[in-house]
Design a protein around this motif. Structure first.
Motif, PDB file in Angstrom:
ATOM      1  N   LEU A 157      34.172  38.937  34.809  1.00 38.40           N
ATOM      2  CA  LEU A 157      35.179  39.311  35.805  1.00 38.40           C
ATOM      3  C   LEU A 157      36.236  40.235  35.225  1.00 38.40           C
ATOM      4  O   LEU A 157      36.726  41.142  35.910  1.00 38.40           O
ATOM      5  CB  LEU A 157      35.849  38.047  36.360  1.00 38.40           C
ATOM      6  N   ALA A 158      36.596  40.031  33.969  1.00 42.17           N
ATOM      7  CA  ALA A 158      37.677  40.808  33.361  1.00 42.17           C
ATOM      8  C   ALA A 158      37.195  42.091  32.715  1.00 42.17           C
ATOM      9  O   ALA A 158      38.000  43.009  32.485  1.00 42.17           O
ATOM     10  CB  ALA A 158      38.398  39.946  32.313  1.00 42.17           C
ATOM     11  N   LEU A 159      35.907  42.184  32.410  1.00 42.09           N
ATOM     12  CA  LEU A 159      35.396  43.320  31.640  1.00 42.09           C
ATOM     13  C   LEU A 159      35.598  44.678  32.324  1.00 42.09           C
ATOM     14  O   LEU A 159      35.951  45.656  31.644  1.00 42.09           O
ATOM     15  CB  LEU A 159      33.918  43.092  31.327  1.00 42.09           C
ATOM     16  N   PRO A 160      35.364  44.811  33.639  1.00 38.43           N
ATOM     17  CA  PRO A 160      35.603  46.130  34.257  1.00 38.43           C
ATOM     18  C   PRO A 160      37.024  46.631  34.059  1.00 38.43           C
ATOM     19  O   PRO A 160      37.238  47.823  33.776  1.00 38.43           O
ATOM     20  CB  PRO A 160      35.295  45.884  35.739  1.00 38.43           C
ATOM     21  N   PHE A 161      38.017  45.756  34.193  1.00 41.59           N
ATOM     22  CA  PHE A 161      39.407  46.166  33.972  1.00 41.59           C
ATOM     23  C   PHE A 161      39.610  46.596  32.521  1.00 41.59           C
ATOM     24  O   PHE A 161      40.266  47.604  32.248  1.00 41.59           O
ATOM     25  CB  PHE A 161      40.354  45.018  34.316  1.00 41.59           C
ATOM     26  N   SER A 162      39.048  45.836  31.594  1.00 40.17           N
ATOM     27  CA  SER A 162      39.211  46.163  30.181  1.00 40.17           C
ATOM     28  C   SER A 162      38.598  47.515  29.850  1.00 40.17           C
ATOM     29  O   SER A 162      39.206  48.338  29.158  1.00 40.17           O
ATOM     30  CB  SER A 162      38.561  45.068  29.324  1.00 40.17           C
ATOM     31  N   VAL A 163      37.384  47.781  30.351  1.00 42.12           N
ATOM     32  CA  VAL A 163      36.707  49.044  30.055  1.00 42.12           C
ATOM     33  C   VAL A 163      37.471  50.222  30.655  1.00 42.12           C
ATOM     34  O   VAL A 163      37.714  51.235  29.980  1.00 42.12           O
ATOM     35  CB  VAL A 163      35.260  49.011  30.587  1.00 42.12           C
ATOM     36  N   LEU A 164      37.866  50.102  31.912  1.00 42.57           N
ATOM     37  CA  LEU A 164      38.505  51.233  32.586  1.00 42.57           C
ATOM     38  C   LEU A 164      39.909  51.498  32.042  1.00 42.57           C
ATOM     39  O   LEU A 164      40.336  52.653  31.935  1.00 42.57           O
ATOM     40  CB  LEU A 164      38.546  50.980  34.092  1.00 42.57           C
ATOM     41  N   ILE A 165      40.645  50.440  31.695  1.00 48.27           N
ATOM     42  CA  ILE A 165      41.986  50.640  31.137  1.00 48.27           C
ATOM     43  C   ILE A 165      41.899  51.316  29.780  1.00 48.27           C
ATOM     44  O   ILE A 165      42.602  52.304  29.505  1.00 48.27           O
ATOM     45  CB  ILE A 165      42.717  49.287  31.023  1.00 48.27           C
ATOM     46  N   THR A 166      41.031  50.815  28.917  1.00 45.86           N
ATOM     47  CA  THR A 166      40.921  51.420  27.587  1.00 45.86           C
ATOM     48  C   THR A 166      40.311  52.817  27.661  1.00 45.86           C
ATOM     49  O   THR A 166      40.678  53.700  26.879  1.00 45.86           O
ATOM     50  CB  THR A 166      40.075  50.532  26.657  1.00 45.86           C
ATOM     51  N   PHE A 167      39.414  53.052  28.611  1.00 47.31           N
ATOM     52  CA  PHE A 167      38.852  54.388  28.783  1.00 47.31           C
ATOM     53  C   PHE A 167      39.944  55.399  29.134  1.00 47.31           C
ATOM     54  O   PHE A 167      40.006  56.496  28.553  1.00 47.31           O
ATOM     55  CB  PHE A 167      37.780  54.371  29.871  1.00 47.31           C
ATOM     56  N   SER A 168      40.815  55.040  30.068  1.00 42.65           N
ATOM     57  CA  SER A 168      41.876  55.966  30.465  1.00 42.65           C
ATOM     58  C   SER A 168      42.850  56.218  29.317  1.00 42.65           C
ATOM     59  O   SER A 168      43.331  57.346  29.135  1.00 42.65           O
ATOM     60  CB  SER A 168      42.624  55.417  31.681  1.00 42.65           C
TER      61      SER A 168
END
Length: 279
Positions: A157-168
């Protein structure tokens, strides 16, 4: 006369806009703070005061409700499970999400945009739809009703937020900084450690906060996938119909406070993430 009217009209418009702005801010603050205040009042009141009406505006600072909560059978175990699951979720989401965000920001590969879309699409699947397949898979693999198994679901559940935040955030760091470190004798790993990581630390911290809060407040997966090792949210939901009112208020307070303390403790990293000076 016409000039005076024309001058007064923009001034009235600005006053009306300022009033609407202030009123909106006050209403938003009240929407957030008033429930928290009443939660605090009922938590710091005796069980008799919690069930009494009308409610007092100032709490009694009586620890009877919290004492009852701490002594309630199974509460401390459920609280420990919540801390363990949230901690594991935070570590796993950062361990997996940060490298994925770095790879998305630094490398070009076929299907990159599709991969980003699929990461975001994972949040489109409702968890109740996946509950039965997850339960069957967990039972077959032997990780049902375990802290680790529930942490895996919360990490998903948390992984999409983690990936997109760190990507940006990785995308906002010029690659020329790493290239300069390479010319000074660093390899990709040491350049990341000495140059990129200090700059990305606020983003990593923000991702950890989101992961922790998502896991701490999640209730559906915890209620479906655990029986003996329930988290605090699932335990309170299980006893919602039979537990007294002061236990519910104390449980809500315990659920809210750790997340607030955690965010307050790392606020300087959040401010740094958005370029706000910490004062």
């Amino acid at each position: 006369m016409s000039d005076a009217t024309d001058t007064a009209a923009p001034a009235d418009t600005r006053k009306a806009g300022r009033f609407v702005y202030v009123a909106s801010v006050v209403m938003l603050c009240a929407w957030v703070l008033v429930p928290l205040y009443f939660l605090l009042i009922n938590t710091l009141s005796s069980p008799e005061a919690v069930n009494a009406f009308p409610k007092a505006f100032i709490p009694e600072f009586d620890l009877g409700s919290l004492t009852f909560f701490a002594n309630f059978a199974g509460i401390l175990t459920a609280l420990k499970n919540s801390v363990l699951v949230a901690g594991l979720t935070m570590v796993m989401s950062i361990t997996i999400g940060a490298p994925a965000g770095y790879a998305l920001s630094r490398f070009e590969f076929p299907g990159k945009e599709l991969f980003r879309f699929l990461i975001l699409l994972t949040r489109a699947f409702p968890l109740p739809l996946l509950a039965l397949p997850l339960a069957v898979m967990f039972i077959r693999t032997g990780i049902d009703d375990t802290v680790f198994g529930l942490a895996l679901v919360h990490t998903t559940l948390a992984l999409p937020f983690s990936v997109l935040i760190t990507f940006s955030l990785f995308s906002g760091i010029p690659i020329e900084l790493e290239e300069a470190a390479w010319t000074l004798g660093c390899n990709r790993l040491t350049a990341f450690q000495k140059v990129v990581f200090p700059l990305i630390l606020p983003g990593i911290t923000a991702s950890a906060i989101f992961a922790f809060v998502i896991s701490w407040n999640e209730v559906f997966a915890a209620a479906v996938l655990t029986i003996e090792n329930r988290t605090l949210t699932a335990f309170l939901l299980q006893n919602l119909d039979t537990s007294p009112l002061h236990l519910k208020f104390a449980g809500g307070f315990i659920l809210v406070v750790p997340a607030l303390i955690f965010i307050f403790a790392v606020r300087k990293y959040l401010f740094a993430m958005w370029g706000i000076a910490n004062r």
